[in-house]
Scaffold this motif. Structure first.
Motif, mmCIF file in Angstrom:
data_model
loop_
_atom_site.group_PDB
_atom_site.id
_atom_site.type_symbol
_atom_site.label_atom_id
_atom_site.label_comp_id
_atom_site.label_asym_id
_atom_site.label_seq_id
_atom_site.Cartn_x
_atom_site.Cartn_y
_atom_site.Cartn_z
ATOM 1 N N UNK A 47 0.998 -1.224 -0.064
ATOM 2 C CA UNK A 47 -0.069 -0.022 -0.003
ATOM 3 C C UNK A 47 0.964 1.193 -0.131
ATOM 4 N N UNK A 48 1.923 1.209 0.669
ATOM 5 C CA UNK A 48 2.772 2.400 0.708
ATOM 6 C C UNK A 48 3.224 2.869 -0.612
ATOM 7 N N UNK A 49 3.888 1.677 -1.476
ATOM 8 C CA UNK A 49 4.518 1.861 -2.693
ATOM 9 C C UNK A 49 3.132 2.544 -3.553
ATOM 10 N N UNK A 50 1.996 2.019 -3.307
ATOM 11 C CA UNK A 50 0.669 2.495 -4.248
ATOM 12 C C UNK A 50 0.490 4.113 -3.760
ATOM 13 N N UNK A 51 0.724 4.464 -2.554
ATOM 14 C CA UNK A 51 0.508 5.793 -2.122
ATOM 15 C C UNK A 51 1.654 6.733 -2.538
ATOM 16 N N UNK A 52 2.508 6.126 -3.047
ATOM 17 C CA UNK A 52 3.813 7.093 -3.520
ATOM 18 C C UNK A 52 3.376 7.697 -4.921
ATOM 19 N N UNK A 53 2.212 7.537 -5.576
ATOM 20 C CA UNK A 53 1.709 8.169 -6.667
ATOM 21 C C UNK A 53 1.522 9.603 -6.223
ATOM 22 N N UNK A 54 1.054 9.784 -5.066
ATOM 23 C CA UNK A 54 0.779 11.255 -4.644
ATOM 24 C C UNK A 54 1.921 12.077 -4.732
ATOM 25 N N UNK A 55 3.249 11.598 -4.496
ATOM 26 C CA UNK A 55 4.457 12.388 -4.468
ATOM 27 C C UNK A 55 4.570 13.170 -5.643
ATOM 28 N N UNK A 56 4.295 12.444 -6.895
ATOM 29 C CA UNK A 56 4.218 13.356 -8.112
ATOM 30 C C UNK A 56 3.381 14.477 -8.296
ATOM 31 N N UNK A 57 2.163 14.415 -7.583
ATOM 32 C CA UNK A 57 1.288 15.371 -7.609
ATOM 33 C C UNK A 57 1.709 16.583 -6.854
ATOM 34 N N UNK A 58 2.242 16.365 -5.695
ATOM 35 C CA UNK A 58 3.062 17.468 -4.917
ATOM 36 C C UNK A 58 3.970 18.105 -5.750
ATOM 37 N N UNK A 59 4.773 17.686 -6.569
ATOM 38 C CA UNK A 59 5.918 18.179 -7.338
ATOM 39 C C UNK A 59 5.150 18.773 -8.428
ATOM 40 N N UNK A 60 3.970 18.179 -9.159
ATOM 41 C CA UNK A 60 3.491 18.932 -10.354
ATOM 42 C C UNK A 60 1.988 18.741 -10.063
ATOM 43 N N UNK A 61 1.600 19.580 -9.737
ATOM 44 C CA UNK A 61 -0.079 19.483 -9.266
ATOM 45 C C UNK A 61 -0.960 19.242 -10.590
ATOM 46 N N UNK A 62 -1.930 18.552 -10.488
ATOM 47 C CA UNK A 62 -2.818 18.172 -11.450
ATOM 48 C C UNK A 62 -3.642 19.221 -11.824
ATOM 49 N N UNK A 63 -4.082 20.322 -11.090
ATOM 50 C CA UNK A 63 -4.911 21.345 -11.227
ATOM 51 C C UNK A 63 -6.461 21.040 -10.475
ATOM 52 N N UNK A 64 -6.536 19.796 -10.296
ATOM 53 C CA UNK A 64 -7.912 19.478 -9.707
ATOM 54 C C UNK A 64 -7.730 19.566 -7.915
ATOM 55 N N UNK A 68 -5.104 17.583 -5.504
ATOM 56 C CA UNK A 68 -3.776 18.299 -5.030
ATOM 57 C C UNK A 68 -3.905 18.423 -3.491
ATOM 58 N N UNK A 69 -5.057 18.752 -2.874
ATOM 59 C CA UNK A 69 -4.953 18.943 -1.747
ATOM 60 C C UNK A 69 -4.928 17.632 -0.799
ATOM 61 N N UNK A 70 -5.516 16.572 -1.290
ATOM 62 C CA UNK A 70 -5.103 15.208 -0.853
ATOM 63 C C UNK A 70 -3.589 15.070 -0.821
ATOM 64 N N UNK A 71 -2.926 15.273 -2.095
ATOM 65 C CA UNK A 71 -1.628 14.830 -2.182
ATOM 66 C C UNK A 71 -0.911 15.637 -1.106
ATOM 67 N N UNK A 72 -1.105 16.975 -1.027
ATOM 68 C CA UNK A 72 -0.297 17.745 0.160
ATOM 69 C C UNK A 72 -0.615 17.114 1.277
ATOM 70 N N UNK A 73 -1.774 16.622 1.916
ATOM 71 C CA UNK A 73 -2.077 16.050 2.981
ATOM 72 C C UNK A 73 -1.263 14.566 3.286
#
Length: 182
Positions: A47-64, A68-73
């Motif tokens: 699950x941890x490796x699956x959640x690492x997906x959100x690291x990319x959105x912190x670096x390059x926000x999706x605009x949604x 993006x707020x979930x990625x930051x949290x």
């Protein structure tokens, strides 16, 4: 004493699969708030490796905004990862557990602070067998996966729960809040 909260997404046919559903803005906002209101989250390696997906959105926000707020949290909350194979987490807010889940969970419960989340099926099963989970938050998505890993696999002792609250999302998912009957 801090509470341990098992929070997991499931399909209506009873399988744990974060990739089977398509969370909407409301669900992302709910989980962003849950992460913000918690002090730490415990993950197993998968699950941890699956959640690492959100690291990319912190670096390059999706605009949604909700994503993006979930990625930051999720980026901000401290994470403890239980793995026999990972050598490093590659995430500043994550650390590898140096003790077994039971010892870590008991030590965290004794500390002051915000609640402890458990977001991995394997850890939920282990902590349930140890009777260390204070609350279960099962988000049932309107999806049939047709197969996968059931949450309560290899549980040999009967457990009875009290439904303490529900939350229905516009997209059809239902969040069930349970405590174990004493």
């Amino acid at each position: 004493m801090r509470k341990i909260i098992a929070a997991i997404n499931m399909t209506i046919d009873g399988f744990c699969d974060h990739t089977a559903s398509e969370p909407d803005e409301e669900i992302h906002q709910h989980y962003q708030e849950l992460l913000t209101d918690s002090g730490v989250i415990l993950y197993g390696r998968i699950t941890y490796q699956l959640m690492k997906f959100w690291q990319d959105l912190v670096k390059s926000p999706s605009g949604e905004k909700s994503m993006d707020d979930f990625a930051l949290a999720i980026d901000k909350i401290p994470k403890i990862v239980f793995s026999h194979t990972l050598k490093e987490t590659e995430w500043d807010s994550a650390q590898l557990a140096s003790q077994p889940i039971e010892e870590v969970a008991l030590a965290l419960k004794q500390q002051s602070g915000k609640d402890i989340l458990v977001g991995s099926r394997s850890l939920i099963i282990q902590l349930m067998k140890l009777n260390l989970i204070d609350e279960y938050q099962l988000c049932i998505h309107p999806v049939v996966a047709g197969g996968g890993l059931p949450l309560f696999e290899n549980i040999n002792d009967r457990a009875i729960f009290d439904l303490i609250k529900t939350k229905t999302f516009v997209g059809g998912a239902v969040l069930l809040y349970y405590t174990r009957k004493k």
